[in-house]
Design a protein around this motif. Structure first.
Motif, PDB file in Angstrom:
ATOM      1  N   TYR A  52       4.407  -1.660  -2.171  1.00 58.75           N
ATOM      2  CA  TYR A  52       4.184  -2.323  -3.462  1.00 58.75           C
ATOM      3  C   TYR A  52       4.683  -1.294  -4.665  1.00 58.75           C
ATOM      4  CZ  TYR A  52       0.500   1.343  -3.387  1.00 58.75           C
ATOM      5  OH  TYR A  52      -0.174   2.443  -3.446  1.00 58.75           O
ATOM      6  N   LEU A  64       7.783 -11.732  -3.466  1.00 56.06           N
ATOM      7  CA  LEU A  64       7.445 -10.496  -4.658  1.00 56.06           C
ATOM      8  C   LEU A  64       8.325  -9.699  -4.727  1.00 56.06           C
ATOM      9  CD1 LEU A  64       3.787 -10.202  -3.014  1.00 56.06           C
ATOM     10  CD2 LEU A  64       4.413 -11.323  -5.168  1.00 56.06           C
ATOM     11  N   THR A  77       9.696  -5.542  -6.035  1.00 59.60           N
ATOM     12  CA  THR A  77       9.433  -4.260  -5.610  1.00 59.60           C
ATOM     13  C   THR A  77       9.841  -3.243  -6.768  1.00 59.60           C
ATOM     14  OG1 THR A  77       9.769  -4.822  -3.327  1.00 59.60           O
ATOM     15  CG2 THR A  77       9.853  -2.407  -4.013  1.00 59.60           C
ATOM     16  N   THR A  91      -4.157  -9.323  -6.784  1.00 61.24           N
ATOM     17  CA  THR A  91      -3.581  -7.877  -7.173  1.00 61.24           C
ATOM     18  C   THR A  91      -4.607  -7.275  -8.121  1.00 61.24           C
ATOM     19  OG1 THR A  91      -2.775  -8.790  -9.262  1.00 61.24           O
ATOM     20  CG2 THR A  91      -1.282  -8.985  -7.380  1.00 61.24           C
ATOM     21  N   ARG A 145       5.519  -3.953  -7.204  1.00 57.67           N
ATOM     22  CA  ARG A 145       4.561  -4.975  -7.508  1.00 57.67           C
ATOM     23  C   ARG A 145       3.318  -4.258  -7.380  1.00 57.67           C
ATOM     24  NH1 ARG A 145       6.800  -5.419  -2.802  1.00 57.67           N
ATOM     25  NH2 ARG A 145       5.812  -5.074  -1.013  1.00 57.67           N
TER      26      ARG A 145
END
Length: 149
Positions: A17, A49, A51, A65, A53
């Motif tokens: 993340y 998703l 990177t 999130t 994130r």
């Protein structure tokens, strides 16, 4: 020898993340790489998703999130893609990143985004286990090596 699904971040690929990897330096991993037994995979990236994130945690069966976005769909898609990859390559063992909302084997964060860990499994780890794939965390390398022996 069987192929092994390994979290890409544990191989040093910067897919976490925060845009980093978390390479696990272990002689057995180097041996598996030389033998071409490793299938590298990041379910979060595979689920669409970016990177880096926003960090996400499981809360009430959803993945949320720290900014409040619901990314459950992407996490579930990544888990399904991991399972398909394992089935395609007849993979029966996986080495996944502990505490991740995707890959956590024994612990995950509690959903409050406060840094507290609880006993639990990430979505990918859980789906793989439910389908007969033995999942190990990086903290369980000796057990994985023994299971493959």
């Amino acid at each position: 020898m069987h192929k092994i699904l390994i979290s890409s971040c544990l191989l040093g690929t910067p897919v976490r993340y925060d845009g980093t990897g978390q390479q696990l330096l272990h002689p057995q991993i180097m041996a598996w790489q030389q033998q071409k037994l490793i299938v590298s995979f990041c379910p979060e990236v595979a689920g669409g998703l970016p990177t880096p994130r926003d960090p996400a945690e499981i809360s009430n069966d959803k993945v949320i999130t720290n900014t409040g976005d619901d990314v459950t769909t992407e996490f579930k898609l990544g888990a399904r893609k991991a399972l398909q990859l394992c089935q395609q390559h007849n993979i029966r063992f996986a080495l996944l990143k502990e505490s991740s909302p995707s890959c956590g084997r024994n612990t995950i964060y509690d959903g409050s985004h406060s840094g507290r860990k609880i006993t639990g499994m990430g979505l990918t780890a859980s789906l793989l286990e439910k389908n007969g794939i033995k999942v190990f965390s990086e903290q369980q390398m000796p057990a994985l090596v023994q299971a493959l022996a």
